[in-house]
Design an enzyme around this catalytic site. Structure first.
Site, PDB file in Angstrom:
ATOM      1  N   HIS A   1       0.681  -1.231   0.002  1.00 56.50           N
ATOM      2  CA  HIS A   1       0.044  -0.002   0.135  1.00 56.50           C
ATOM      3  C   HIS A   1       0.886   1.221   0.145  1.00 56.50           C
ATOM      4  O   HIS A   1       0.381   2.261  -0.136  1.00 56.50           O
ATOM      5  CB  HIS A   1      -0.987  -0.140   1.352  1.00 56.50           C
ATOM      6  CG  HIS A   1      -2.023  -1.014   1.159  1.00 56.50           C
ATOM      7  ND1 HIS A   1      -3.146  -0.840   0.730  1.00 56.50           N
ATOM      8  CD2 HIS A   1      -2.086  -2.438   1.263  1.00 56.50           C
ATOM      9  CE1 HIS A   1      -3.871  -1.901   0.773  1.00 56.50           C
ATOM     10  NE2 HIS A   1      -3.128  -2.965   1.310  1.00 56.50           N
TER      11      HIS A   1
ATOM     12  N   ASP B   1       4.041   9.043  -1.466  1.00 56.75           N
ATOM     13  CA  ASP B   1       2.942   8.328  -0.938  1.00 56.75           C
ATOM     14  C   ASP B   1       2.426   7.340  -1.893  1.00 56.75           C
ATOM     15  O   ASP B   1       2.738   7.236  -3.108  1.00 56.75           O
ATOM     16  CB  ASP B   1       1.665   9.516  -1.157  1.00 56.75           C
ATOM     17  CG  ASP B   1       0.751   9.333   0.181  1.00 56.75           C
ATOM     18  OD1 ASP B   1       0.559   8.169   0.754  1.00 56.75           O
ATOM     19  OD2 ASP B   1       0.148  10.125   0.445  1.00 56.75           O
TER      20      ASP B   1
END
Length: 456
Positions: free
Chosen positions: A154, A358
């Site tokens: 993730h 991110d």
């Protein structure tokens, strides 16, 4: 998929009706297929349960494992979050290197592998979530597991130039090769992983397949989404945020919502907003930056430092620009309920999503979903957010360049309605086409062989 779906994650939902996009998506997938979810119970105890403890058996099985204080510290705090997290977010300078925590990280993965292997049936398919369990497939193979095992990361994948900072770098390729499918958020992550794996001796084959030794495995990009309709409903049902904030309609609201983390670029954001204020012209409407940043891992030195930096920066900007009836930066260092956030998203004229690194950043997608399509706000998005590969109708910025970000804030707040609506229409179409249900189905089809190849 004939067998059960077995999901393994660090955290496991304890409620019968879980919330949160990822948790709900996995809940729905397990409910539809039947299966087992394994995760940490949340208990840190000197007397852990011997095996997996039962949380629930309906609508699917949920089993949990306990950790000792030493395991929690070594596996979770020290290795996963003080070694892997900074490395994977391109901050090798913040890594904590400790051979004991590395050993414990492996031992916890080995323990979980043994517990799960005892529960497996021949046709079960295993889906491992995130950086806490990178070696889990290899540990399961050591237990004789032949089932298909997939992994989804993730967070960003580290660059080849960063990986040598990890003392265990020689193991990373074999950890990944033990999976049948390695899913990453972006094409950029896939390229980084291929570079790292090829430097470790892996061979690139066709359609995302790779070979390392006698292991064949596949890499693919599977950008995660949100439950768009659910968030639209939440935003439409939320009470108007203007009255709660005591911000008049003519005053502009800029919003930031991030976990308090050095990867999110919040200090750069505060500096850019300060530059925006300093370069303002007479007659411009007032603008307030509301930053919501719930803390995380406050026992790690890097997090204490960023907290102090933000308090200093917000104080400086407010000291330079505040009026008796106006505070330019409102900084809230705690989380807010989802319905309150949805209302804030809908009220905000612009959203600053400006991480330095991110994996995806679902806040960007939530903001788009929450907007009134007839009068939408503007998403300002960092090039370094994974979402930037999909949401190209946002205003893109380099978060390190405070002048550029300040300029983007001014552009967003003065953007004509027709342009705002056109940008929003493009963004909402994208997040609907690649929502959380799409992500789950696409990944599992690739893992079980029902897709011709992984997404690229």
């Amino acid at each position: 998929m004939a067998g059960r779906l077995i999901v393994i994650s660090n955290r496991i939902p304890t409620d019968a009706a879980p919330s949160g996009g990822l948790v709900v998506a996995l809940h729905d997938a397990l409910k539809a297929r039947g299966g087992l979810w394994v995760g940490h119970s949340g208990k840190v105890t000197d007397s852990p349960a011997e095996g997996l403890t039962t949380i629930a058996d309906e609508p699917y099985q949920r089993r949990a494992f306990d950790l000792t204080p030493a395991e929690h510290k070594g596996f979770y705090l020290d290795y996963a979050n003080a070694t892997l997290w900074p490395l994977f977010h391109h901050r090798a300078d913040l890594m904590t290197l400790d051979p004991e925590s590395s050993r414990i990280y492996w031992e916890v993965n080995r323990k979980v592998a043994q517990l799960v292997a005892a529960e497996l049936q021949p046709d079960d398919v295993v889906w491992v979530q995130d950086y806490h369990f990178i070696p889990l497939a290899q540990a399961m193979r050591m237990e004789g597991v032949k089932n298909r095992i997939g992994f989804f990361l993730h967070i960003p994948f580290p660059n080849a130039s960063d990986v040598p900072a990890l003392p265990e770098q020689r193991y990373l390729a074999s950890w990944l090769a033990a999976y049948d499918l390695v899913g990453l958020q972006t094409r950029r992550d896939v390229a980084a992983a291929i570079d790292v794996l090829r430097r470790s001796g892996a061979e690139m084959l066709l359609r995302g397949q790779m070979r390392l030794g006698d292991r064949h495995f596949t890499l693919g990009s599977f950008p995660i989404g949100i439950d768009v309709d659910d968030f639209v409903r939440a935003a439409e049902a939320a009470p108007p945020a203007g009255a709660t904030l005591r911000i008049p309609d003519e005053e502009k609201l800029i919003l930031g919502v991030d976990r308090l983390d050095y990867s999110k670029g919040i200090p750069n954001r505060f500096s850019a907003f300060g530059e925006f204020l300093a370069t303002g012209e007479d007659g411009e409407p007032r603008a307030t930056l509301l930053q919501i940043a719930p803390p995380s891992r406050e026992d790690v030195e890097a997090y204490r430092e960023i907290r102090e930096e933000l308090e200093t920066l917000s104080g400086r900007v407010n000291g330079n620009h505040a009026e008796l009836d106006w505070t330019p930066i409102r900084y809230i260092r705690r989380g807010l309920p989802r319905d309150v956030l949805a209302g804030l998203y809908r009220r905000a004229d612009a959203m600053l999503v400006t991480p330095l690194a991110d994996g995806m950043n679902l806040v960007a997608k939530e903001y788009v979903a929450a907007q009134d399509g007839a009068d939408p706000g503007v998403l300002i998005l960092s090039h370094f957010a994974g979402a930037a590969e999909q949401l190209d109708a946002a205003l893109m910025v380099n978060p390190y360049d405070t002048a550029e970000t300040a300029k983007a804030i001014r552009q967003a707040l003065s953007m004509p309605e027709h342009e705002r609506r056109a940008r929003h229409l493009s963004l909402i179409r994208t997040i609907r086409e690649t929502d959380i249900a799409w992500w789950t189905a696409t990944y599992l089809d690739a893992l079980t062989g029902r897709a011709a190849s992984a997404a690229a």
